[in-house]
Design a protein around this motif. Structure first.
Motif, mmCIF file in Angstrom:
data_model
loop_
_atom_site.group_PDB
_atom_site.id
_atom_site.type_symbol
_atom_site.label_atom_id
_atom_site.label_comp_id
_atom_site.label_asym_id
_atom_site.label_seq_id
_atom_site.Cartn_x
_atom_site.Cartn_y
_atom_site.Cartn_z
ATOM 1 N N ALA A 148 20.568 -54.117 14.803
ATOM 2 C CA ALA A 148 19.775 -53.251 15.674
ATOM 3 C C ALA A 148 18.453 -52.910 14.993
ATOM 4 O O ALA A 148 17.376 -52.982 15.594
ATOM 5 C CB ALA A 148 20.553 -51.975 15.994
ATOM 6 N N ILE A 149 18.532 -52.529 13.739
ATOM 7 C CA ILE A 149 17.361 -52.322 12.879
ATOM 8 C C ILE A 149 17.715 -52.898 11.518
ATOM 9 O O ILE A 149 18.745 -52.547 10.929
ATOM 10 C CB ILE A 149 16.996 -50.834 12.749
ATOM 11 C CG1 ILE A 149 16.586 -50.266 14.108
ATOM 12 C CG2 ILE A 149 15.868 -50.644 11.729
ATOM 13 C CD1 ILE A 149 16.238 -48.797 14.086
ATOM 14 N N GLY A 150 16.900 -53.768 11.007
ATOM 15 C CA GLY A 150 17.200 -54.459 9.760
ATOM 16 C C GLY A 150 17.273 -53.526 8.566
ATOM 17 O O GLY A 150 16.431 -52.633 8.412
ATOM 18 N N ASP A 151 18.286 -53.722 7.719
ATOM 19 C CA ASP A 151 18.463 -52.932 6.500
ATOM 20 C C ASP A 151 17.672 -53.596 5.374
ATOM 21 O O ASP A 151 18.065 -54.642 4.861
ATOM 22 C CB ASP A 151 19.947 -52.864 6.152
ATOM 23 C CG ASP A 151 20.202 -52.133 4.851
ATOM 24 O OD1 ASP A 151 19.324 -51.366 4.433
ATOM 25 O OD2 ASP A 151 21.283 -52.343 4.259
ATOM 26 N N VAL A 152 16.560 -52.976 4.971
ATOM 27 C CA VAL A 152 15.661 -53.636 4.035
ATOM 28 C C VAL A 152 15.479 -52.862 2.732
ATOM 29 O O VAL A 152 14.819 -53.323 1.820
ATOM 30 C CB VAL A 152 14.280 -53.861 4.697
ATOM 31 C CG1 VAL A 152 13.520 -52.541 4.833
ATOM 32 C CG2 VAL A 152 13.454 -54.889 3.961
ATOM 33 N N HIS A 153 16.086 -51.686 2.610
ATOM 34 C CA HIS A 153 15.810 -50.861 1.431
ATOM 35 C C HIS A 153 17.071 -50.199 0.900
ATOM 36 O O HIS A 153 18.083 -50.100 1.582
ATOM 37 C CB HIS A 153 14.784 -49.775 1.751
ATOM 38 C CG HIS A 153 15.350 -48.650 2.578
ATOM 39 N ND1 HIS A 153 15.510 -48.732 3.944
ATOM 40 C CD2 HIS A 153 15.816 -47.417 2.213
ATOM 41 C CE1 HIS A 153 16.045 -47.606 4.395
ATOM 42 N NE2 HIS A 153 16.244 -46.793 3.368
ATOM 43 N N GLU A 154 16.987 -49.736 -0.346
ATOM 44 C CA GLU A 154 17.965 -48.847 -0.953
ATOM 45 C C GLU A 154 17.213 -47.697 -1.614
ATOM 46 O O GLU A 154 16.003 -47.764 -1.819
ATOM 47 C CB GLU A 154 18.827 -49.583 -1.997
ATOM 48 C CG GLU A 154 19.812 -50.556 -1.388
ATOM 49 C CD GLU A 154 20.690 -51.227 -2.430
ATOM 50 O OE1 GLU A 154 20.591 -50.872 -3.631
ATOM 51 O OE2 GLU A 154 21.472 -52.113 -2.050
ATOM 52 N N HIS A 155 17.957 -46.649 -1.938
ATOM 53 C CA HIS A 155 17.380 -45.487 -2.600
ATOM 54 C C HIS A 155 17.733 -45.492 -4.084
ATOM 55 O O HIS A 155 18.767 -46.028 -4.491
ATOM 56 C CB HIS A 155 17.925 -44.184 -1.998
ATOM 57 C CG HIS A 155 17.767 -44.084 -0.521
ATOM 58 N ND1 HIS A 155 16.604 -43.673 0.079
ATOM 59 C CD2 HIS A 155 18.630 -44.354 0.503
ATOM 60 C CE1 HIS A 155 16.747 -43.676 1.391
ATOM 61 N NE2 HIS A 155 17.981 -44.089 1.668
ATOM 62 N N ILE A 156 16.881 -44.873 -4.879
ATOM 63 C CA ILE A 156 17.200 -44.559 -6.280
ATOM 64 C C ILE A 156 16.832 -43.093 -6.474
ATOM 65 O O ILE A 156 15.656 -42.724 -6.452
ATOM 66 C CB ILE A 156 16.430 -45.441 -7.275
ATOM 67 C CG1 ILE A 156 16.699 -46.925 -7.012
ATOM 68 C CG2 ILE A 156 16.828 -45.082 -8.708
ATOM 69 C CD1 ILE A 156 15.888 -47.858 -7.904
ATOM 70 N N LEU A 157 17.862 -42.237 -6.635
ATOM 71 C CA LEU A 157 17.636 -40.813 -6.834
ATOM 72 C C LEU A 157 17.405 -40.541 -8.320
ATOM 73 O O LEU A 157 18.165 -41.038 -9.167
ATOM 74 C CB LEU A 157 18.830 -40.005 -6.342
ATOM 75 C CG LEU A 157 19.175 -40.143 -4.854
ATOM 76 C CD1 LEU A 157 20.383 -39.284 -4.507
ATOM 77 C CD2 LEU A 157 17.990 -39.762 -3.980
ATOM 78 N N VAL A 158 16.381 -39.759 -8.632
ATOM 79 C CA VAL A 158 15.999 -39.507 -10.020
ATOM 80 C C VAL A 158 16.000 -38.006 -10.290
ATOM 81 O O VAL A 158 15.386 -37.238 -9.544
ATOM 82 C CB VAL A 158 14.599 -40.082 -10.335
ATOM 83 C CG1 VAL A 158 14.300 -39.961 -11.827
ATOM 84 C CG2 VAL A 158 14.486 -41.519 -9.863
ATOM 85 N N TYR A 159 16.694 -37.601 -11.363
ATOM 86 C CA TYR A 159 16.739 -36.206 -11.802
ATOM 87 C C TYR A 159 16.486 -36.148 -13.301
ATOM 88 O O TYR A 159 16.728 -37.129 -14.017
ATOM 89 C CB TYR A 159 18.108 -35.578 -11.516
ATOM 90 C CG TYR A 159 18.366 -35.256 -10.062
ATOM 91 C CD1 TYR A 159 18.295 -33.949 -9.587
ATOM 92 C CD2 TYR A 159 18.679 -36.266 -9.155
ATOM 93 C CE1 TYR A 159 18.537 -33.651 -8.257
ATOM 94 C CE2 TYR A 159 18.917 -35.977 -7.826
ATOM 95 C CZ TYR A 159 18.845 -34.672 -7.380
ATOM 96 O OH TYR A 159 19.077 -34.385 -6.052
ATOM 97 N N SER A 160 16.029 -34.967 -13.763
ATOM 98 C CA SER A 160 15.834 -34.739 -15.191
ATOM 99 C C SER A 160 16.228 -33.307 -15.532
ATOM 100 O O SER A 160 15.997 -32.403 -14.717
ATOM 101 C CB SER A 160 14.376 -34.971 -15.593
ATOM 102 O OG SER A 160 14.151 -34.599 -16.945
ATOM 103 N N PRO A 161 16.811 -33.063 -16.717
ATOM 104 C CA PRO A 161 17.106 -31.676 -17.109
ATOM 105 C C PRO A 161 15.865 -30.797 -17.161
ATOM 106 O O PRO A 161 15.952 -29.594 -16.939
ATOM 107 C CB PRO A 161 17.726 -31.832 -18.500
ATOM 108 C CG PRO A 161 18.299 -33.202 -18.511
ATOM 109 C CD PRO A 161 17.335 -34.025 -17.694
ATOM 110 N N ASP A 162 14.703 -31.395 -17.443
ATOM 111 C CA ASP A 162 13.449 -30.637 -17.506
ATOM 112 C C ASP A 162 12.339 -31.510 -16.931
ATOM 113 O O ASP A 162 11.757 -32.337 -17.645
ATOM 114 C CB ASP A 162 13.130 -30.245 -18.949
ATOM 115 C CG ASP A 162 11.976 -29.252 -19.047
ATOM 116 O OD1 ASP A 162 11.028 -29.364 -18.237
ATOM 117 O OD2 ASP A 162 12.009 -28.374 -19.926
#
Length: 513
Positions: A156-170
């Motif tokens: 229906a809509i092409g899946d072309v991406h993924e996510h990368i979640l980024v966190y840091s203690p500071d």
């Protein structure tokens, strides 16, 4: 702050504290390479085993020392993966991730970062979970990686991406310490050298700023005699003395015929790098097709369903680390993170639970050390070298009754005691030759265990007596002293008078069932 709720939430968030403490055992036949004389013992460490138990075993040695964590956990897509159960029910998937993220947080340096690959099925739930565990204010970015470039006409809509979640203690420390990325070919093409400047390619940039500033609205005479003033509502970008300094150095450009408005010359050699964006196109960091080709070259066709390209990990490690920093991947998969970290001169720890830790990950790292030339090898000039240790999970420190297993080595228990007392790993990966482990915050810490005082009788050397205390005070002559041992023969007033705190093993050790 919004929180995720599922049936076993409270138990899952506390599960990391109930993980049994286990030791690591090296299998020399699967280790490979010759470490440099001055390299850290764990310059490369591959661990086979359940990653929750492996993380618990590694924490006493590496808490607060990992600069970058990258994980690519199962996405809970319903796919039939050969190496992961990737069809978990939603609550079970959250139960998988919560305790592992709680442990991973303890490994990071203050300026470190964790990068988690995920897709849309669980990505938004993962974001809320990580907000809770790492802190919403510690969120850095949600990167969008273009994983494919061909269109999918059956969707229906092409899946072309993924996510990368980024966190840091500071986040502020991370911002100060993270590296910029190099300008790509598209940006570099904007720098030309029409006047054969010996300083190399350059481009001209605006010499004005928004707003009115009386001391920065001086007249400028061009080479052809034209008098230039800032456009309406703007001012020159710098004070007049700085302008004259730049012009004297040939850093002001008036166009090819000298009649244009003044602009500042910036040389390509001066570009420090670009602040990373949250959009990572496949041209810059690779795509799934490239990743499949890399692993198929190493292991044969259809060896892994969803590997990540080496260029993607190269970008992450370039931003988040420097040579010599420690990288951790507890869902190692095909071994990409470890391979890229090794080629880039980073120390690394990889954890995998399946047999492919031996048949694929160890094989890949052996080839890297032997000079494997695929992936990013040409870009970083990789020609081989280094070493890694292959370890499995050893026996638990405590048996079912909470007693210390006699097979547990002094070094393993020493690391556990030190972490319990200080929340930091032992300063050295090797246990001290004597019972005094070191000093922390003005307090000495000692462990009486397993014949460290050369007395091999059942309780010999593990009991705090006046004579044993005298020996301990030779290494820690003054100040507070905490002693772990099987028993104590000194009275409470005697301990207080000598500034000694006694803790009984195993009862006063955390992690005991």
């Amino acid at each position: 702050m919004p929180q995720l709720h599922w049936l076993t939430r409270e138990a899952d968030l506390a599960a990391h504290a109930r993980v049994p403490l286990r030791t690591l055992r090296e299998e020399p036949a699967l280790s490979h390479g010759a470490p440099a004389p001055d390299s850290a013992p764990d310059a490369g460490l591959l661990v086979q085993g359940d990653n929750l138990q492996a993380l618990r075993a590694l924490l006493p040695f590496h808490a607060g020392r990992v600069r970058c964590i990258y994980i690519d956990p199962p996405y809970n897509t319903g796919s039939a993966f050969a190496h992961y159960d990737d069809g978990l029910e939603h609550a079970t998937w959250l139960a998988l991730m919560a305790p592992r993220l709680r442990l991973l947080r303890e490994f990071l340096t203050e300026d470190g970062s964790i990068w988690v690959s995920i897709d849309d099925r669980e990505g938004h739930y993962l974001k809320v979970l990580m907000d809770e565990i790492f802190g919403r204010r510690n969120f850095i970015a949600n990167l969008t990686w273009q994983k494919r470039y061909s269109r999918e006409n059956n969707a229906a809509i092409g899946d072309v991406h993924e996510h990368i979640l980024v966190y840091s203690p500071d986040p502020e420390l991370f911002k100060k310490s993270r590296n910029r990325i190099q300008a790509d070919a598209k940006i570099s093409r904007a720098y030309q050298n029409p006047n054969d400047d010996p300083r190399g390619p350059w481009q001209s940039i605006s010499f004005t700023g928004a707003g009115l500033r009386a001391n920065m609205e001086y007249p400028i005479e061009g080479p052809d005699g034209t008098i230039h003033r800032p456009p309406s509502g703007r001012h020159w970008a710098m004070l007049e003395p700085e302008y004259h300094r730049l012009r004297a150095n040939g850093r002001i450009w008036f166009g090819r015929n000298g009649s244009g408005v003044p602009r500042v010359i910036r040389y390509l050699s001066e570009v420090e790098g670009l602040v990373p964006w949250s959009w990572w196109p496949h041209e810059e960091v690779g795509h799934t097709g490239e990743a499949k080709q890399e692993v198929n070259t190493l292991f044969g066709a259809d060896s892994f369903d969803t590997p990540k390209p080496e260029r993607l990990l190269q970008r992450i490690l370039h931003i988040a680390t420097n040579p010599g920093d420690l990288v951790l991947d507890s869902f190692l998969g095909s071994g990409t993170t470890a391979a890229v970290a090794h080629k880039m001169g980073r120390r690394w720890i990889g954890i995998e639970m399946g047999d492919h830790a031996r048949t694929h990950c160890a094989l890949r790292l052996r080839r890297v050390i032997d000079g494997e030339g695929g992936g990013i090898s040409p870009a970083v000039g990789w020609q081989g070298g280094g070493a890694f240790r292959f370890c499995t999970l050893g026996p638990a420190v405590y048996d079912a009754d909470g007693r210390i297993d006699p097979a547990v080595r002094y070094a393993d228990l020493a690391a556990h005691v030190w972490l319990a007392e200080t929340r930091t790993p032992l300063p050295s990966s090797d246990a001290p030759p004597g019972p005094v482990l070191g000093h922390h915050g003005g307090r000495a810490i000692a462990l009486l265990y397993n014949g460290i005082l050369k007395d091999r009788s059942p309780q010999g050397g593990n009991v705090l007596t006046h004579d044993v205390l005298k020996l301990l005070r030779e290494a820690a002559p003054s100040g507070p002293l905490t002693v772990y041992g099987a028993a104590c023969r000194l009275s409470a007033p005697a301990l207080k008078a000598r500034d000694v705190t006694f803790r009984q093993t195993p009862f006063d050790l955390p992690g005991r069932p």
